[in-house]
Structure formats: structure tokens, C-alpha cells
Scaffold this motif. Sequence first.
Motif, PDB file in Angstrom:
ATOM      1  N   VAL A  13       0.717  -1.129  -0.122  1.00 33.66           N
ATOM      2  CA  VAL A  13      -0.027  -0.078  -0.080  1.00 33.66           C
ATOM      3  C   VAL A  13       1.022   1.087   0.107  1.00 33.66           C
ATOM      4  CG1 VAL A  13      -1.854   1.264   1.195  1.00 33.66           C
ATOM      5  CG2 VAL A  13      -1.567  -1.297   1.305  1.00 33.66           C
ATOM      6  N   ASP A  14       0.336   2.035  -0.958  1.00 36.43           N
ATOM      7  CA  ASP A  14       1.571   3.375  -1.168  1.00 36.43           C
ATOM      8  C   ASP A  14       1.313   4.425   0.033  1.00 36.43           C
ATOM      9  OD1 ASP A  14       3.518   4.841  -2.317  1.00 36.43           O
ATOM     10  OD2 ASP A  14       2.347   5.744  -3.633  1.00 36.43           O
ATOM     11  N   MET A  15       1.697   4.016   1.299  1.00 34.26           N
ATOM     12  CA  MET A  15       1.758   4.982   2.431  1.00 34.26           C
ATOM     13  C   MET A  15       2.797   5.696   2.750  1.00 34.26           C
ATOM     14  SD  MET A  15       0.092   2.204   4.945  1.00 34.26           S
ATOM     15  CE  MET A  15       1.428   1.108   4.633  1.00 34.26           C
ATOM     16  N   VAL A  24      -5.567   3.351   6.528  1.00 30.86           N
ATOM     17  CA  VAL A  24      -5.655   1.871   6.524  1.00 30.86           C
ATOM     18  C   VAL A  24      -6.368   1.120   7.724  1.00 30.86           C
ATOM     19  CG1 VAL A  24      -4.129  -0.177   6.329  1.00 30.86           C
ATOM     20  CG2 VAL A  24      -3.611   1.627   4.734  1.00 30.86           C
ATOM     21  N   THR A  25      -5.713   1.669   8.945  1.00 32.00           N
ATOM     22  CA  THR A  25      -6.317   1.136  10.153  1.00 32.00           C
ATOM     23  C   THR A  25      -7.873   1.423  10.326  1.00 32.00           C
ATOM     24  OG1 THR A  25      -4.195   1.543  11.278  1.00 32.00           O
ATOM     25  CG2 THR A  25      -6.146   1.544  12.704  1.00 32.00           C
ATOM     26  N   ARG A  26      -8.247   2.294  10.002  1.00 33.10           N
ATOM     27  CA  ARG A  26      -9.514   2.820  10.070  1.00 33.10           C
ATOM     28  C   ARG A  26     -10.627   1.853   8.991  1.00 33.10           C
ATOM     29  NH1 ARG A  26      -8.107   7.990  10.144  1.00 33.10           N
ATOM     30  NH2 ARG A  26      -8.583   8.282   7.869  1.00 33.10           N
ATOM     31  N   VAL A  27     -10.233   1.461   7.968  1.00 33.43           N
ATOM     32  CA  VAL A  27     -10.916   0.728   7.060  1.00 33.43           C
ATOM     33  C   VAL A  27     -10.820  -0.830   7.334  1.00 33.43           C
ATOM     34  CG1 VAL A  27     -10.847   2.420   4.864  1.00 33.43           C
ATOM     35  CG2 VAL A  27      -8.887   0.371   5.105  1.00 33.43           C
ATOM     36  N   GLU A  57     -10.495  -4.336  -2.405  1.00 34.37           N
ATOM     37  CA  GLU A  57     -11.158  -3.169  -2.353  1.00 34.37           C
ATOM     38  C   GLU A  57     -11.391  -2.458  -1.264  1.00 34.37           C
ATOM     39  OE1 GLU A  57     -12.702  -2.157  -5.199  1.00 34.37           O
ATOM     40  OE2 GLU A  57     -11.493  -3.770  -6.051  1.00 34.37           O
ATOM     41  N   THR A  58     -11.290  -3.126   0.086  1.00 34.60           N
ATOM     42  CA  THR A  58     -11.178  -2.254   1.143  1.00 34.60           C
ATOM     43  C   THR A  58     -10.031  -1.323   1.457  1.00 34.60           C
ATOM     44  OG1 THR A  58     -12.523  -4.123   2.402  1.00 34.60           O
ATOM     45  CG2 THR A  58     -11.275  -2.505   3.976  1.00 34.60           C
ATOM     46  N   LEU A  59      -8.987  -2.105   1.116  1.00 36.07           N
ATOM     47  CA  LEU A  59      -7.616  -1.055   1.158  1.00 36.07           C
ATOM     48  C   LEU A  59      -7.776   0.120   0.262  1.00 36.07           C
ATOM     49  CD1 LEU A  59      -5.058  -4.035   1.552  1.00 36.07           C
ATOM     50  CD2 LEU A  59      -5.696  -2.125   3.161  1.00 36.07           C
ATOM     51  N   LYS A  60      -8.306  -0.270  -0.861  1.00 37.25           N
ATOM     52  CA  LYS A  60      -8.158   0.984  -2.131  1.00 37.25           C
ATOM     53  C   LYS A  60      -9.267   2.001  -1.630  1.00 37.25           C
ATOM     54  CE  LYS A  60      -7.105  -1.943  -6.276  1.00 37.25           C
ATOM     55  NZ  LYS A  60      -7.616  -2.434  -7.433  1.00 37.25           N
ATOM     56  N   GLY A  63      -7.838   5.516  -1.117  1.00 37.98           N
ATOM     57  CA  GLY A  63      -7.268   6.262  -2.177  1.00 37.98           C
ATOM     58  C   GLY A  63      -5.938   5.805  -2.465  1.00 37.98           C
ATOM     59  N   LYS A  64      -5.288   5.025  -1.853  1.00 39.67           N
ATOM     60  CA  LYS A  64      -3.984   4.801  -1.999  1.00 39.67           C
ATOM     61  C   LYS A  64      -3.839   3.590  -3.091  1.00 39.67           C
ATOM     62  CE  LYS A  64      -2.852   7.319   1.225  1.00 39.67           C
ATOM     63  NZ  LYS A  64      -2.543   8.608   0.750  1.00 39.67           N
ATOM     64  N   THR A  65      -2.551   3.381  -3.719  1.00 43.43           N
ATOM     65  CA  THR A  65      -2.408   2.473  -4.645  1.00 43.43           C
ATOM     66  C   THR A  65      -2.061   1.160  -3.911  1.00 43.43           C
ATOM     67  OG1 THR A  65      -1.178   3.883  -6.156  1.00 43.43           O
ATOM     68  CG2 THR A  65      -0.700   1.626  -6.573  1.00 43.43           C
ATOM     69  N   VAL A  66      -2.589   0.150  -4.152  1.00 40.79           N
ATOM     70  CA  VAL A  66      -2.619  -1.161  -3.377  1.00 40.79           C
ATOM     71  C   VAL A  66      -2.587  -2.148  -4.575  1.00 40.79           C
ATOM     72  CG1 VAL A  66      -3.923  -2.788  -1.955  1.00 40.79           C
ATOM     73  CG2 VAL A  66      -4.458  -0.404  -1.921  1.00 40.79           C
TER      74      VAL A  66
END
Length: 72
Positions: A13-15, A24-27, A57-60, A63-66
Amino acid sequence: PSTKLENFLNFFVDMTCEGCSGAVTRVLKKLDVKFDIDLPNKKVFIESDKDTDVLLETLKKTGKTVTYIGLK
């Protein structure tokens, strides 16, 4: 009680900051899965028997590149 071994999935994940990992933690908390975030290496490890596509899909939603890397 016996616990079944679940899949430990590895995602890129592009964090770039704490705010990103916070998103990411929230989703992921909404999914009720075990997870670990490796911010310096931009990786998220998720222990879950959910479908990979669901996790992706959840990670996406952040709004980050996953990218799904595979099983660890």
C-alpha cells in the motif's frame, strides 16, 4: 478451543505518512480482521479468511495504490 490457521496476506500500500497508515487502520477495523502495518516498507499484512478481492477493495477505499503481493 482450537483455532484454525488463517491466511496471512501481504499487500503493498503506497503509504507515505502516519495519516496514510491511520486511514488503512480505519478501513481494516471495520472488517474485523487481524492486521499489521509496516509503514517504512509500505506493506500491510492481514490475517483473514475473507476473499482477497474484498480485502483489496477495502484497502483501495483509502485512495492509495494497493497491490496484492501474496501469502506471507
